[in-house]
Write a protein that holds these residues in place. Structure first.
Motif, PDB file in Angstrom:
ATOM      1  N   ALA A  88      54.472-129.419   2.979  1.00  0.00           N
ATOM      2  CA  ALA A  88      53.069-129.007   3.004  1.00  0.00           C
ATOM      3  C   ALA A  88      52.754-128.236   4.279  1.00  0.00           C
ATOM      4  O   ALA A  88      52.019-127.241   4.248  1.00  0.00           O
ATOM      5  CB  ALA A  88      52.166-130.227   2.878  1.00  0.00           C
ATOM      6  N   ALA A  89      53.321-128.677   5.399  1.00  0.00           N
ATOM      7  CA  ALA A  89      53.096-127.966   6.659  1.00  0.00           C
ATOM      8  C   ALA A  89      53.687-126.557   6.585  1.00  0.00           C
ATOM      9  O   ALA A  89      53.066-125.582   7.038  1.00  0.00           O
ATOM     10  CB  ALA A  89      53.707-128.744   7.822  1.00  0.00           C
ATOM     11  N   ALA A  90      54.880-126.441   6.003  1.00  0.00           N
ATOM     12  CA  ALA A  90      55.499-125.124   5.869  1.00  0.00           C
ATOM     13  C   ALA A  90      54.670-124.232   4.938  1.00  0.00           C
ATOM     14  O   ALA A  90      54.473-123.038   5.213  1.00  0.00           O
ATOM     15  CB  ALA A  90      56.926-125.264   5.329  1.00  0.00           C
ATOM     16  N   ALA A  91      54.159-124.801   3.851  1.00  0.00           N
ATOM     17  CA  ALA A  91      53.324-124.023   2.935  1.00  0.00           C
ATOM     18  C   ALA A  91      52.031-123.595   3.618  1.00  0.00           C
ATOM     19  O   ALA A  91      51.550-122.471   3.414  1.00  0.00           O
ATOM     20  CB  ALA A  91      53.015-124.847   1.684  1.00  0.00           C
ATOM     21  N   ARG A  92      51.471-124.472   4.436  1.00  0.00           N
ATOM     22  CA  ARG A  92      50.242-124.129   5.163  1.00  0.00           C
ATOM     23  C   ARG A  92      50.498-122.981   6.131  1.00  0.00           C
ATOM     24  O   ARG A  92      49.662-122.079   6.271  1.00  0.00           O
ATOM     25  CB  ARG A  92      49.726-125.360   5.894  1.00  0.00           C
ATOM     26  CG  ARG A  92      48.422-125.119   6.586  1.00  0.00           C
ATOM     27  CD  ARG A  92      47.924-126.416   7.247  1.00  0.00           C
ATOM     28  NE  ARG A  92      46.520-126.272   7.486  1.00  0.00           N
ATOM     29  CZ  ARG A  92      45.570-126.836   6.780  1.00  0.00           C
ATOM     30  NH1 ARG A  92      45.884-127.610   5.780  1.00  0.00           N
ATOM     31  NH2 ARG A  92      44.301-126.645   7.064  1.00  0.00           N
ATOM     32  N   VAL A  93      51.631-123.011   6.820  1.00  0.00           N
ATOM     33  CA  VAL A  93      51.979-121.919   7.734  1.00  0.00           C
ATOM     34  C   VAL A  93      52.078-120.610   6.962  1.00  0.00           C
ATOM     35  O   VAL A  93      51.550-119.580   7.395  1.00  0.00           O
ATOM     36  CB  VAL A  93      53.297-122.232   8.478  1.00  0.00           C
ATOM     37  CG1 VAL A  93      53.824-121.012   9.198  1.00  0.00           C
ATOM     38  CG2 VAL A  93      53.088-123.380   9.458  1.00  0.00           C
ATOM     39  N   LEU A  94      52.739-120.640   5.809  1.00  0.00           N
ATOM     40  CA  LEU A  94      52.865-119.429   5.003  1.00  0.00           C
ATOM     41  C   LEU A  94      51.504-118.922   4.534  1.00  0.00           C
ATOM     42  O   LEU A  94      51.242-117.708   4.546  1.00  0.00           O
ATOM     43  CB  LEU A  94      53.776-119.681   3.802  1.00  0.00           C
ATOM     44  CG  LEU A  94      55.259-119.876   4.112  1.00  0.00           C
ATOM     45  CD1 LEU A  94      56.013-120.230   2.842  1.00  0.00           C
ATOM     46  CD2 LEU A  94      55.847-118.636   4.759  1.00  0.00           C
ATOM     47  N   ALA A  95      50.635-119.834   4.128  1.00  0.00           N
ATOM     48  CA  ALA A  95      49.305-119.435   3.669  1.00  0.00           C
ATOM     49  C   ALA A  95      48.498-118.817   4.808  1.00  0.00           C
ATOM     50  O   ALA A  95      47.825-117.788   4.625  1.00  0.00           O
ATOM     51  CB  ALA A  95      48.569-120.641   3.088  1.00  0.00           C
TER      52      ALA A  95
END
Length: 173
Positions: A88-95
């Protein structure tokens, strides 16, 4: 009543018992194992051959070996939660990086610089704080889970072997 009739009765009962087991797809065989494993094998065998709701061999050994204990399930859930948190943290960074790209394209060069600086600062602050918090929580959970799994993997006997076999993919030696 003669001795011969008593012997025949026992043979007939044994034959009927084997036929009943055979009809259910169960075969009798011997297993060489340590004496300490005998009660575990007996309990697993009883779970597999019972007439009402027999368990599959894998499920029976998991139940007898204690792999379905709430503690083990909680450790697996903690590991899964840790993985989900990092994803989720990685997805948030990408977003947030995607939002930054949109902001860059929508403004002039001067606006792009200020928007990029502000967005990078905002992203950096949010991601750093969120990632740090999640990483600390995940590390704590992972350490607890790893400690518990390592302790359970050192169990002697069949339980230990079953746990090492089942948890082998989760935590390398």
């Amino acid at each position: 009543m003669t001795v011969e009739k008593v012997g025949n009765g026992a043979k007939q009962r044994a034959r009927r018992y084997r036929e009943n087991l055979s009809a259910r797809g169960v075969a009798l065989f011997q297993v060489a194992a340590p004496e300490s494993a005998r009660p575990l094998f007996r309990e697993a065998a009883e779970l597999m051959v019972r007439e009402d709701d027999p368990l599959a061999p894998h499920a029976a050994f998991r139940k007898v070996g204690g792999a379905n204990d709430p503690g083990m399930q909680m450790m697996a859930e903690e590991l899964a939660a840790t993985r989900l948190a990092s994803q989720a943290a990685a997805a948030r960074v990408l977003a947030l990086e995607a939002e930054l790209d949109v902001a860059k394209k929508a403004t002039t060069i001067e606006q792009k610089r200020s928007a990029a600086i502000a967005a990078k600062a905002q992203i950096s602050e949010k991601v750093a704080a969120d990632t740090q918090k999640r990483a600390e929580e995940a590390l704590g959970r992972a350490k607890k889970a790893e400690t518990a799994i390592r302790q359970v993997k050192t169990l002697p006997g069949l339980k230990g072997r079953l746990v090492r076999w089942l948890a082998g993919d989760v935590l390398p030696d």
